[in-house]
Write a protein that holds these residues in place. Structure first.
Motif, mmCIF file in Angstrom:
data_model
loop_
_atom_site.group_PDB
_atom_site.id
_atom_site.type_symbol
_atom_site.label_atom_id
_atom_site.label_comp_id
_atom_site.label_asym_id
_atom_site.label_seq_id
_atom_site.Cartn_x
_atom_site.Cartn_y
_atom_site.Cartn_z
ATOM 1 N N ALA A 344 -21.670 -25.516 15.913
ATOM 2 C CA ALA A 344 -20.352 -25.832 16.463
ATOM 3 C C ALA A 344 -20.522 -26.859 17.560
ATOM 4 C CB ALA A 344 -19.674 -24.578 16.989
ATOM 5 N N THR A 345 -20.774 -28.087 17.166
ATOM 6 C CA THR A 345 -21.112 -29.125 18.142
ATOM 7 C C THR A 345 -19.881 -29.662 18.855
ATOM 8 O OG1 THR A 345 -21.029 -30.683 16.340
ATOM 9 C CG2 THR A 345 -23.215 -29.884 16.980
ATOM 10 N N ARG A 346 -18.731 -29.449 18.288
ATOM 11 C CA ARG A 346 -17.508 -30.004 18.898
ATOM 12 C C ARG A 346 -16.732 -28.912 19.632
ATOM 13 N NH1 ARG A 346 -16.677 -35.152 16.811
ATOM 14 N NH2 ARG A 346 -14.428 -35.186 17.124
ATOM 15 N N MET A 347 -17.460 -28.120 20.407
ATOM 16 C CA MET A 347 -16.835 -27.032 21.165
ATOM 17 C C MET A 347 -16.996 -27.300 22.655
ATOM 18 S SD MET A 347 -15.397 -24.021 20.884
ATOM 19 C CE MET A 347 -15.528 -22.272 21.028
ATOM 20 N N ILE A 348 -15.897 -27.209 23.409
ATOM 21 C CA ILE A 348 -15.939 -27.406 24.869
ATOM 22 C C ILE A 348 -15.641 -26.065 25.535
ATOM 23 C CG2 ILE A 348 -14.814 -28.554 26.823
ATOM 24 C CD1 ILE A 348 -14.145 -30.810 24.756
ATOM 25 N N LEU A 349 -16.480 -25.716 26.502
ATOM 26 C CA LEU A 349 -16.252 -24.471 27.245
ATOM 27 C C LEU A 349 -15.716 -24.818 28.632
ATOM 28 C CD1 LEU A 349 -19.584 -22.596 26.415
ATOM 29 C CD2 LEU A 349 -17.379 -22.309 25.295
ATOM 30 N N CYS A 350 -14.574 -24.252 28.986
ATOM 31 C CA CYS A 350 -14.024 -24.464 30.328
ATOM 32 C C CYS A 350 -14.315 -23.227 31.167
ATOM 33 C CB CYS A 350 -12.521 -24.692 30.256
ATOM 34 S SG CYS A 350 -12.130 -26.217 29.420
ATOM 35 N N ILE A 351 -14.958 -23.445 32.299
ATOM 36 C CA ILE A 351 -15.473 -22.316 33.071
ATOM 37 C C ILE A 351 -14.913 -22.306 34.480
ATOM 38 C CG2 ILE A 351 -17.607 -21.444 34.122
ATOM 39 C CD1 ILE A 351 -18.855 -22.329 31.409
ATOM 40 N N ASP A 352 -14.294 -21.198 34.838
ATOM 41 C CA ASP A 352 -13.736 -21.051 36.192
ATOM 42 C C ASP A 352 -14.879 -20.736 37.154
ATOM 43 O OD1 ASP A 352 -12.411 -20.456 38.503
ATOM 44 O OD2 ASP A 352 -10.826 -19.306 37.534
ATOM 45 N N GLU A 353 -15.095 -21.627 38.105
ATOM 46 C CA GLU A 353 -16.209 -21.441 39.045
ATOM 47 C C GLU A 353 -16.082 -20.141 39.833
ATOM 48 O OE1 GLU A 353 -16.694 -24.793 41.570
ATOM 49 O OE2 GLU A 353 -16.751 -26.204 39.908
ATOM 50 N N ARG A 354 -14.834 -19.697 40.039
ATOM 51 C CA ARG A 354 -14.631 -18.515 40.876
ATOM 52 C C ARG A 354 -14.946 -17.218 40.143
ATOM 53 N NH1 ARG A 354 -8.566 -19.658 42.188
ATOM 54 N NH2 ARG A 354 -8.703 -19.559 39.934
ATOM 55 N N LEU A 355 -14.998 -17.270 38.823
ATOM 56 C CA LEU A 355 -15.223 -16.038 38.052
ATOM 57 C C LEU A 355 -16.671 -15.859 37.632
ATOM 58 C CD1 LEU A 355 -12.059 -15.948 35.763
ATOM 59 C CD2 LEU A 355 -12.532 -14.570 37.759
ATOM 60 N N GLY A 356 -17.554 -16.725 38.127
ATOM 61 C CA GLY A 356 -18.951 -16.639 37.739
ATOM 62 C C GLY A 356 -19.763 -15.798 38.690
ATOM 63 N N ALA A 357 -20.673 -15.013 38.145
ATOM 64 C CA ALA A 357 -21.532 -14.201 39.004
ATOM 65 C C ALA A 357 -22.898 -14.832 39.153
ATOM 66 C CB ALA A 357 -21.667 -12.814 38.417
ATOM 67 N N GLY A 358 -23.205 -15.816 38.345
ATOM 68 C CA GLY A 358 -24.557 -16.377 38.344
ATOM 69 C C GLY A 358 -24.760 -17.401 39.438
ATOM 70 N N GLN A 359 -26.001 -17.673 39.749
ATOM 71 C CA GLN A 359 -26.280 -18.665 40.778
ATOM 72 C C GLN A 359 -27.059 -19.827 40.171
ATOM 73 O OE1 GLN A 359 -28.351 -16.541 43.750
ATOM 74 N NE2 GLN A 359 -26.636 -15.249 44.248
ATOM 75 N N ASN A 360 -27.123 -19.844 38.859
ATOM 76 C CA ASN A 360 -27.947 -20.826 38.195
ATOM 77 C C ASN A 360 -27.075 -21.960 37.664
ATOM 78 O OD1 ASN A 360 -30.426 -21.655 37.554
ATOM 79 N ND2 ASN A 360 -30.721 -20.268 35.824
ATOM 80 N N ALA A 361 -27.685 -23.075 37.313
ATOM 81 C CA ALA A 361 -26.932 -24.170 36.718
ATOM 82 C C ALA A 361 -26.581 -23.829 35.277
ATOM 83 C CB ALA A 361 -27.773 -25.430 36.766
ATOM 84 N N PHE A 362 -25.667 -24.600 34.705
ATOM 85 C CA PHE A 362 -25.295 -24.391 33.303
ATOM 86 C C PHE A 362 -26.454 -24.764 32.393
ATOM 87 C CE2 PHE A 362 -20.919 -25.692 34.900
ATOM 88 C CZ PHE A 362 -20.557 -24.381 35.131
ATOM 89 N N PRO A 363 -26.483 -24.206 31.191
ATOM 90 C CA PRO A 363 -27.480 -24.667 30.225
ATOM 91 C C PRO A 363 -27.284 -26.172 30.004
ATOM 92 C CG PRO A 363 -26.355 -22.709 29.425
ATOM 93 C CD PRO A 363 -25.651 -23.142 30.662
ATOM 94 N N PRO A 364 -28.338 -26.969 30.104
ATOM 95 C CA PRO A 364 -28.181 -28.425 30.112
ATOM 96 C C PRO A 364 -27.576 -28.980 28.826
ATOM 97 C CG PRO A 364 -30.490 -27.800 29.991
ATOM 98 C CD PRO A 364 -29.735 -26.549 30.239
ATOM 99 N N GLU A 365 -27.772 -28.295 27.705
ATOM 100 C CA GLU A 365 -27.301 -28.849 26.444
ATOM 101 C C GLU A 365 -25.840 -28.524 26.166
ATOM 102 O OE1 GLU A 365 -29.266 -24.923 25.439
ATOM 103 O OE2 GLU A 365 -29.133 -26.371 27.059
ATOM 104 N N ALA A 366 -25.167 -27.832 27.107
ATOM 105 C CA ALA A 366 -23.806 -27.378 26.833
ATOM 106 C C ALA A 366 -22.770 -28.442 27.187
ATOM 107 C CB ALA A 366 -23.530 -26.133 27.645
#
Lengths: 396, 482
Positions: A344-366
């Motif tokens: 599914a190469t033509r998929m965009i994920l929109c991510i709310d910064e306030r709802l994240g629990a992680g402290q890491n960067a996004f997967p680079p290939e996303a």
């Protein structure tokens, strides 16, 4: 899904209950003008007709909504009256033998100071704003049995779900709002293609993270809040698993059960979606935004994108867009891996910064667009144009 | 490839990572074989294909992973050091000892001190000395505001409130149990120190998630009394009892000394008849139930009773009898006399239910503090009480715990449950120390009724103090007290 012989049907209020429900309505009418406390006491006493106790509480809950309890006086006046009465009386009323006389004199004085002409109304007014002292009002429209039945049964299902450890759903049509609402509320949803259930589009399990270790009522409210969204589905069967002292009980609730007072499908599940749809259509004339495209099959599970972005000239395949609710780094990594696996190469994920629990960067290939409260349509368009190696933005 | 990047990538491949997720911890990057060695602390979650552990096992989990793998990528904690400055609260010797005991126990444990002995002060000192992001959990909205006020005296930074309609999170935050229970899953990694006021409310699995979903390594529980039955569960959630002083240890020294008078008041003939009639109906049904199902708990009895018309009639009769006992004619008469006798002193009246509190308030025009009274009005009543503008307050349960009603001298218990804790807390309300203070506690009991047994059950801790008085006249009953 536990729909075998062990599964129970909730004991709904139905047509057979009409006689006692309508007698209860008469009882409520008798108590119009009385306090909520008096009503509660009356309902504790045996009623003059037979009514199944487990159904009575749901019918009473429905009638409580119909016969509103109101405050008969302005709150400011009540507070001022109370303050003055207690200030004046402290140490004065109970000194000496003639308690009654002293009290009357004091009440008269407080009423005069508060410009209250009706001294006999003092006692009624003193705590009139307290929930249990509010007075029952006659409803504007006379309650009918079918409305009471639907409201009572909805309460019954809601309370059942609130006690449950998980719910399992078989659903067809308008599935996405259900999943989205579950995710927004921090629930874990497992989505799969239904096994041997051709009539349904998806099989969904909803539960909370802690449920893995022990039964918790933390998620009861969240689970119950998802249920009304089933009203918009074309077809559903919901199994509610409720732990009891001895064992677990499963209840099955289906579409057609007398639980939903009215069906209203909202065009958007959230403010973010609504705003994005509006902003995106303003930002570009080249693309159309299509809500609720077909789910993608990913092995045994399903992915429900929020939007398909369709090029007007039809010269290129559609883009898909998903607004991710609560997320962790592990979740994102898993999601991106799944998308890559199904190509599914033509998929965009929109991510709310306030709802994240992680402290890491996004997967680079996303292909990820992060936002705070509102999705920027130009960022989405940019993500569509960009290559995989350059994520639009990283969190930290 | 640059050596630094290669190192980071190798770390990702060989080092396990832990991450906070909605009140739990997700463990990533370990093999099945390694994971099985930690199966006592974490569980495979097939819903999301991850290893998961409850958040309150964070320290133990991180240590075990470090022991096994040498290092661990820890992405769990997301706490910020509080921005404000603390001034040091002054402590009494036993408070200092309590704090020392807590610190010696690794910053996890329960401090048991009677009401009025300054538990909050111990907590403030713990917060001041640790200077960590702290979440204070309190049982009620009233106490939430009281704690904020207490912290403000020693801390000049912003203080968050989570509960009573507010959701403001800061380095130092006060939350109600209910809000922490509902929202703990996303707050759990933001605090290093948990202060749990009235900690005895936990340990029965009802709202333990508020503590289970937190990773805070340091935890201080405060309570006046901890049930032995709950001590084990509390030890796991907060820590063991590290310091304990009983009311009897401090009464007369740190706390004011007191007299306790139990006044047995007869029912009027009409009340007696109504009581015998109603209680007889209940007793008949109850006796039949007990002979059929001996040793069944009260909850089971009520559940079964509500399923039959006879049972419902019996329960309704029971409620009527109990309501009548709440405020009998003689209790009313004696209450008026006691209020008259102690007219110049500050008095607290405790009732069995809110309806009786409001009835007393309405009849005698005494300010009530019940759950129905809003924050602004409640604060105004308490301020008037402290200033001496009001000298009497009537309450049901709100004043039982924590609320600071400093210089009350007389407690009149018109009704209550058989719970010893409630009774201890109520008596504690009038024991806050003052020079030459000797508090008085009256228990008004309807003679020869179930109230007498209830009073004996709750008053076991004060056997030596109880002075029983029987008689028709309140004056006669009172004479023996003074």
């Amino acid at each position: 899904m536990a729909t075998g012989p062990a599964a129970l049907t909730p004991q709904y209020i139905d047509g057979r209950d009409e006689p006692w429900v309508m007698s209860l309505v008469t009882e409520y009418y008798r108590l119009v003008g009385c306090s909520v406390r008096q009503l509660k006491r009356r309902l504790q006493e045996p009623l003059p007709y037979y009514c199944p106790r487990h159904k009575l509480k749901y019918a009473a809950a429905a009638l409580d909504e119909t016969f509103k309890a109101s405050v008969a006086y302005p709150r400011k006046t009540i507070l001022a009256l109370r303050r003055r009465a207690f200030e004046l009386s402290d140490g004065a009323v109970f000194a000496g033998e003639e308690l009654g006389l002293r009290r009357s004199a004091l009440v008269t004085r407080v009423c005069a100071e508060s410009n209250l002409s009706d001294v006999s109304g003092f006692d009624r007014m003193l705590f009139a704003d307290f929930p249990n002292e509010r007075r029952l009002e006659e409803p504007i429209t006379e309650p009918c049995f079918s409305d009471i039945m639907l409201a009572a049964n909805s309460t019954l299902v809601r309370r059942l779900v609130m006690k449950s450890e998980r719910i399992e759903l078989l659903v067809t049509g308008h599935v996405r709002p259900v999943i989205r609402q579950a995710k927004l509320r921090g629930l874990i949803s497992t989505i799969a293609a239904p096994d041997g259930q051709e009539d349904y589009q998806a099989s969904i399990g909803l539960s909370g993270p802690l449920e893995l270790f022990r039964h918790s009522r933390v998620y009861g409210t969240s689970l119950a809040e998802v249920v009304p969204f089933l009203a918009g589905c074309d077809r559903f069967a919901m199994t509610v698993v409720v732990p009891s002292a001895e064992d677990r009980r499963s209840y099955v609730i289906r579409n057609g059960d007398p639980i939903f007072p009215k069906v209203s499908v909202k065009p958007f599940d959230s403010k973010v979606e609504r705003q994005f749809a509006r902003d995106f259509t303003r930002a570009t004339n080249d693309f159309d935004l299509i809500r609720e495209p077909k789910p993608l099959r990913a092995g045994g599970s399903l992915i429900f994108p929020d939007f398909a972005i369709h090029h007007r000239t039809g010269g290129e395949p559609d883009w898909l867009l998903e607004i991710v609710g609560y997320w962790t780094t592990a979740y994102l990594r898993h999601k991106v891996e799944t998308l890559r696996r199904i190509d599914a190469t033509r998929m965009i994920l929109c991510i709310d910064e306030r709802l994240g629990a992680g402290q890491n960067a996004f997967p680079p290939e996303a292909r990820i667009v992060s936002y705070k409260g509102r999705i920027d349509p130009h960022a989405v368009l940019a993500a569509m144009r960009s290559g995989y190696s350059t994520p639009h933005r990283t969190l930290l | 490839m640059p050596s630094r990047l290669a190192y980071v990538l190798r770390m990702h491949e060989t080092t396990p990572s832990i991450e906070f997720d909605r009140g739990t911890i997700i463990v990533d990057g370990i093999s099945q074989e390694s994971a099985e060695k930690l199966a006592d602390i974490m569980t495979w979650d097939p819903r999301e294909s991850v290893w998961r552990a409850p958040a309150h096992h964070y320290i133990a989990l991180a240590k075990r992973l470090r022991d096994s793998f040498g290092s661990v990528r820890d992405m769990v904690r997301n706490s910020e050091t509080p921005a404000g400055h603390w001034t040091s609260p002054e402590l009494r010797t036993y408070q200092e000892a309590a704090l020392l005991a807590w610190r010696s126990a690794g910053g996890r444990g329960l401090v048991c001190l009677p009401t009025g002995a300054g538990k909050t002060r111990v907590a403030l000192a713990a917060m001041q000395r640790s200077r960590r992001a702290t979440l204070c959990l309190v049982p009620t909205r009233v106490l939430l505001h009281q704690w904020v006020k207490a912290i403000k005296e020693f801390y000049d930074g912003p203080i968050g409130r989570f509960g009573d309609g507010e959701r403001d999170i800061q380095g130092i935050t006060v939350a109600t149990f209910e809000s922490a229970f509902r929202g703990g899953w996303w707050l759990g990694n933001r605090f290093d120190l948990l202060i749990v006021d009235e900690a005895h409310h936990f340990g029965d699995a009802m709202r333990d998630e508020a503590l289970e979903s937190s990773v805070a390594p340091f935890r201080l529980g405060l309570s006046a009394t901890v049930d032995e039955a709950k001590a084990g569960a509390l030890s796991s959630l907060i820590g063991p009892i590290v310091f304990e002083q009983k009311l009897a240890d401090l009464a007369g020294t740190v706390l004011a000394d007191f007299d306790l008078a139990c006044l047995h008041l007869p029912l009027t003939p009409a009340e007696r008849q109504a009581y015998e009639s109603d209680y007889g109906v209940f007793q008949k049904y109850r006796t039949a139930f007990v002979s059929a199902c001996p040793n069944s708990p009260w909850e089971t009895f009520v559940r079964i009773a509500m399923q039959s018309p006879e049972g419902r009639t019996a329960m309704a009769a029971h409620h009527r009898a109990r309501r009548m006992l709440c405020f009998t004619t003689k209790k009313r008469e004696l209450l008026v006399q006691l209020l008259d006798r102690h007219a110049g002193q500050k008095k607290l009246i405790f009732t069995a239910d809110a309806a009786t509190a409001l009835h007393i308030s309405r009849t005698l025009l005494i300010a009530p503090i019940t759950a129905d009274v809003g924050k602004v009005e409640r604060d105004a009543v308490l301020a008037a009480f402290r200033s001496g503008k009001l000298r009497t307050i009537v309450s049901c349960k709100v004043l039982n715990e924590g609320l600071d009603v400093s210089d009350a001298e007389v407690a009149i218990v018109v009704g209550g449950s058989s719970a010893a804790r409630e009774h201890i807390q109520r008596i504690g309300r009038v024991l806050r120390p003052a020079p030459d203070k000797r508090a008085v506690v009256y228990e008004l009991l309807a003679a020869d009724t179930i109230e007498v047994q209830q009073s004996r059950r709750r008053g076991r801790a004060f056997e030596g103090k109880r002075k029983e008085s029987y008689g028709d006249r309140a004056g006669g009953a009172n004479t023996s007290v003074h």
